[in-house]
Motif scaffolding. Structure first.
Motif, PDB file in Angstrom:
ATOM      1  N   LYS A 112       0.839  -1.207   0.000  1.00 21.78           N
ATOM      2  CA  LYS A 112       0.000   0.000   0.000  1.00 21.78           C
ATOM      3  C   LYS A 112       0.865   1.245   0.000  1.00 21.78           C
ATOM      4  O   LYS A 112       0.617   2.201  -0.761  1.00 21.78           O
ATOM      5  CB  LYS A 112      -0.894   0.000   1.239  1.00 21.78           C
ATOM      6  N   ALA A 113       1.905   1.270   0.831  1.00 23.35           N
ATOM      7  CA  ALA A 113       2.808   2.429   0.876  1.00 23.35           C
ATOM      8  C   ALA A 113       3.511   2.601  -0.462  1.00 23.35           C
ATOM      9  O   ALA A 113       3.646   3.723  -0.972  1.00 23.35           O
ATOM     10  CB  ALA A 113       3.828   2.257   2.006  1.00 23.35           C
ATOM     11  N   SER A 117       2.475   1.498  -3.411  1.00 21.89           N
ATOM     12  CA  SER A 117       1.497   1.876  -4.437  1.00 21.89           C
ATOM     13  C   SER A 117       1.252   3.376  -4.427  1.00 21.89           C
ATOM     14  O   SER A 117       1.192   4.011  -5.491  1.00 21.89           O
ATOM     15  CB  SER A 117       0.184   1.126  -4.206  1.00 21.89           C
ATOM     16  N   ASP A 118       1.123   3.945  -3.235  1.00 21.41           N
ATOM     17  CA  ASP A 118       0.926   5.396  -3.121  1.00 21.41           C
ATOM     18  C   ASP A 118       2.142   6.142  -3.684  1.00 21.41           C
ATOM     19  O   ASP A 118       1.989   7.169  -4.364  1.00 21.41           O
ATOM     20  CB  ASP A 118       0.692   5.793  -1.662  1.00 21.41           C
ATOM     21  N   LEU A 119       3.322   5.616  -3.391  1.00 17.76           N
ATOM     22  CA  LEU A 119       4.554   6.258  -3.894  1.00 17.76           C
ATOM     23  C   LEU A 119       4.618   6.166  -5.417  1.00 17.76           C
ATOM     24  O   LEU A 119       4.959   7.151  -6.088  1.00 17.76           O
ATOM     25  CB  LEU A 119       5.781   5.589  -3.284  1.00 17.76           C
ATOM     26  N   LYS A 159       2.198   5.966  -7.613  1.00 15.28           N
ATOM     27  CA  LYS A 159       1.230   6.877  -8.228  1.00 15.28           C
ATOM     28  C   LYS A 159       1.731   8.317  -8.169  1.00 15.28           C
ATOM     29  O   LYS A 159       1.553   9.087  -9.123  1.00 15.28           O
ATOM     30  CB  LYS A 159      -0.120   6.740  -7.536  1.00 15.28           C
ATOM     31  N   LYS A 160       2.351   8.668  -7.047  1.00 18.65           N
ATOM     32  CA  LYS A 160       2.908  10.023  -6.908  1.00 18.65           C
ATOM     33  C   LYS A 160       4.039  10.251  -7.912  1.00 18.65           C
ATOM     34  O   LYS A 160       4.071  11.270  -8.613  1.00 18.65           O
ATOM     35  CB  LYS A 160       3.424  10.227  -5.483  1.00 18.65           C
ATOM     36  N   ALA A 182       8.641   6.577   0.541  1.00 23.02           N
ATOM     37  CA  ALA A 182       7.457   6.121   1.262  1.00 23.02           C
ATOM     38  C   ALA A 182       7.921   5.668   2.644  1.00 23.02           C
ATOM     39  O   ALA A 182       9.113   5.384   2.850  1.00 23.02           O
ATOM     40  CB  ALA A 182       6.783   4.971   0.520  1.00 23.02           C
TER      41      ALA A 182
END
Length: 249
Positions: free
Chosen positions: A159-160, A162-164, A166-167, A185
């Motif tokens: 999850k961490a 994935s957020d990174l 996308k950013k 992240a």
């Protein structure tokens, strides 16, 4: 004093990021020769390819992290070189990397009309078809860390990450020059560093699509892995946890 400490911490974080990201690139070149036909020594394509490779090999400045060359009106040869944005910004010697790949690729994929090779901080791709300004994903190489460095809590780590991803995708695709992005992240109170980059010839939409292909493939190839690198001819993504400092294949 506080500001000095903050600057020192920032510089150390950057150094850590550069060391970890560049450590992931394969120390031994990774290559793919495309089985789309051969050329003959002394042919127009052979001469054009040699000229295009030489133009890239002796280039002193790689604009936006990449440089392209094409030679010949008949049997045109196209060459694309990419320098890692991390390498460019922090003193990596991309010119030597491109030179070494130039020599290795010409021997490894001798007489084949298309091939691509990734080195310690660069990529070299040549073809008999136009490869500039197009999303090229005929080959995908995914290299998860082979040390068994699995996250203790893989769902939280993914999850961490994935957020990174996308950013970084937005930052890299939106870049007007290098089309590269570096970020972090947080996982279990430790930093995970990531880098994304497209070749500079791609439009924002094509860079976004290329990186999206990588994001979608991550779960299959590298879910829960604390370090990995994913390579396409048009883009790449590399990441590593701060407590993993050496890449092994």
């Amino acid at each position: 004093m506080k500001s000095i400490i903050s600057i020192a911490f920032l510089l150390q974080s950057i150094i850590n990021a550069v060391n970890l990201i560049t450590a992931q690139f394969p120390t031994d070149p990774v290559f793919r020769c495309r089985d789309t036909g051969n050329y003959t020594t002394g042919s127009d394509y052979s001469r054009n390819l040699k000229s295009a490779l030489n133009a890239v090999k002796y280039m002193n400045k790689y604009n936006g992290g990449s440089f392209s060359s094409f030679q010949g009106q008949k049997e045109t040869a196209y060459v694309m070189a990419l320098c890692s944005g991390v390498s460019i910004n922090w003193g990596g010697n991309c010119k030597d990397c491109i030179y070494q790949l130039n020599v290795s690729l010409s021997v490894t994929c001798m007489l084949q009309k298309e091939a691509v090779m990734w080195g310690s901080n660069c990529m070299l791709h040549y073809s008999d078809r136009k490869i500039f300004g197009v999303l090229d994903d005929w080959v995908r190489i995914f290299l998860p860390d082979k040390k068994g460095s699995l996250a203790n809590k893989p769902d939280q780590f993914d999850k961490a990450l994935s957020d990174l991803m996308k950013k970084l995708q937005g930052l890299a695709a939106g870049g007007t020059d290098k089309k590269s992005a570096l970020g972090t992240a947080v996982y279990e109170k430790k930093l995970v560093y990531g880098a994304m980059q497209c070749t500079a010839d791609l439009s924002k939409d094509l860079c976004t699509k290329c990186l999206q292909n990588i994001i979608q493939a991550h779960h299959t190839c590298c879910s829960g892995r604390m370090a990995a690198i994913m390579l396409l001819p048009s883009c790449f993504f590399s990441y590593s946890g701060e407590h993993y400092s050496k890449w092994k294949t």
